[in-house]
Design an enzyme around this catalytic site. Sequence first.
Site, short mmCIF file in Angstrom:
data_model
loop_
_atom_site.label_atom_id
_atom_site.label_comp_id
_atom_site.label_asym_id
_atom_site.label_seq_id
_atom_site.Cartn_x
_atom_site.Cartn_y
_atom_site.Cartn_z
N SER A 72 -9.49 -0.92 7.22
CA SER A 72 -9.04 -0.67 5.95
C SER A 72 -8.16 -1.96 5.47
O SER A 72 -7.85 -1.85 4.18
CB SER A 72 -7.91 0.40 6.01
OG SER A 72 -8.58 1.68 5.96
N LYS B 87 0.90 -1.26 0.09
CA LYS B 87 0.06 0.01 -0.11
C LYS B 87 0.87 1.21 0.08
O LYS B 87 1.93 1.36 0.71
CB LYS B 87 -0.97 0.02 1.22
CG LYS B 87 -2.04 0.94 1.33
CD LYS B 87 -2.61 0.99 2.64
CE LYS B 87 -3.86 1.71 2.94
NZ LYS B 87 -4.67 1.69 3.96
N SER C 277 -9.36 1.35 2.85
CA SER C 277 -8.60 2.22 2.18
C SER C 277 -7.71 1.44 1.42
O SER C 277 -7.24 1.95 0.57
CB SER C 277 -8.12 3.43 3.02
OG SER C 277 -7.15 2.73 4.00
N1 GLN Z 1 -13.19 3.47 6.73
C1 GLN Z 1 -12.30 3.73 7.91
C2 GLN Z 1 -12.00 5.43 7.79
O1 GLN Z 1 -12.36 5.76 6.85
C3 GLN Z 1 -11.14 3.02 8.00
C4 GLN Z 1 -9.91 3.50 7.56
C5 GLN Z 1 -8.67 2.73 7.72
O2 GLN Z 1 -8.82 1.75 8.63
N2 GLN Z 1 -7.44 3.43 7.61
O3 GLN Z 1 -11.30 5.91 8.58
#
Ligand code: GLN
Length: 482
Positions: free
Chosen positions: A162, A63, A138
């Site tokens: 994410s 990532k 994400s």
């Molecule tokens: N959907 C969550 C957010 O928008 C998770 C994000 C993540 O785990 N980086 O913060």
Amino acid sequence: MSSSTDWKRAFSDYPGPYERLVRAADTEIGAFLDFDPSRRTNAAPGSVSGGDDPLADLPFAVKDNIAVRDFQLSCGSKILGDHVAPYDATVISRLTAAGMVPVGKTNLDEFGMGSSTDNSALGQTHNPWDLTRVPGGSSGGSAAAVAAGLVPIALGSDTGGSVRQPAAFCGVYGLKPTYGMLSRYGLVAYASSLETIGIIGADPATIEETLHSAAGMDERDQTSIASPRGVRVHSAGTSETSLPARAAFLAGDLDLDEPTRAGYQRFRSAVEELGVATEEVELSTTEVAVSAYYTIATAEASANLARFNGVRYGNRPIYAENPEELVRRTRSEGFGPEVLMRILLGTYVLRSGFQEQYYQRAQKIRTAVRNELDALFEHYELLILPVFPTVAFPHGDAGLSPFQQKLADRFTTLANLAALPALSIPAGVYGGLPVGIQAMGPARSELQLLEFARRLATKLPVEHPPEYQESICDRILAGEGA
Ligand code: GLN
């Protein structure tokens, strides 16, 4: 399914076909932001152990918020745009020391903020099961790359879901380890007290090998902890380790869409077929957890992202009248709308006079979540719950609104608030889209979660997207691309 040995052969014996086939497939998916399998192959003579190491020559994707030397480190943001990392994150140095080869950087919601990967400023990623839908986020690029068979393994980061949510949307496995299990040195921080690097993979065994090589204490991350408890089953070759006796299934009004409800049901039948007793439990903290998560995450983000001011970090405007304008324009032109909104929200909840109302309350909820889950794990070895209330949604307005997406993080944020490990496991395909269900356990129980998933796959086999039935590895070994 291809084994890691097949992957190593397909990648190292046929580097040309590997690169060509991945590039061609990725024009449709858009998983990679920077892809170059040869950049690090010969970069560090002597670092590749070759021979017997189960990970030697295995390609993997990362990532784009984790530093890989000589690759870009954009965080999906214009503010970092063309930044190239001068060093390796600890997890990367450990995996490359075991011989693994980073082949590219994957797309993400800007700074990890989102559930669709559509918040990336650098392009869209499509779900390999249905190109009109999001891959989740994400870590959407990492999950899409594994699901389309471009790599056997990919790293992501999980602050509130994410790793697990995109894994569920793409029909692959996604492990969020115990907080501190994988060093955060070299991960660009979003919300430091909640996040972990995580592993997305096509099978539990390769995730286990990767975890084993990457985990452990790191003097550069003072929150790091010791490796998982227990014996590694796959490498020892003893497959008959014991399964949990009892698993708790989250019940109550979960408000799931039809495919997810069906997947959850089928998952439970498969667990029972394995001989594990199941019982339903309710948690009093599920509904409030997500508010606490967004309060803590945005507060931490507002502090962590302060460094992108155009002075030390961040692309800045060519000309500014004075330092204030330099900082203001760097930030307002460099960050996308979701990131700006979260910085504002985080600054608001930390404002003097408001801390008790928001931030401190959120910390109390966090303690309540931790206590409730600790109490549950006194009685059960596993907690099973959905990952997300819906399957992969369409891109754009036809999908979930940003607010609906946040509410839908109610199942994943529990593990981050409580610092516990959780694994997203494929639970079948419904109406053409995969459903993922998560198994959560006590601290440092990663090996038990992975072994549970491996055993469960005998009852609930993993399926592949119709257009990507064969991985790049299968295609190369069948003679394609030569
Ligand atoms: N959907 C969550 C957010 O928008 C998770 C994000 C993540 O785990 N980086 O913060």
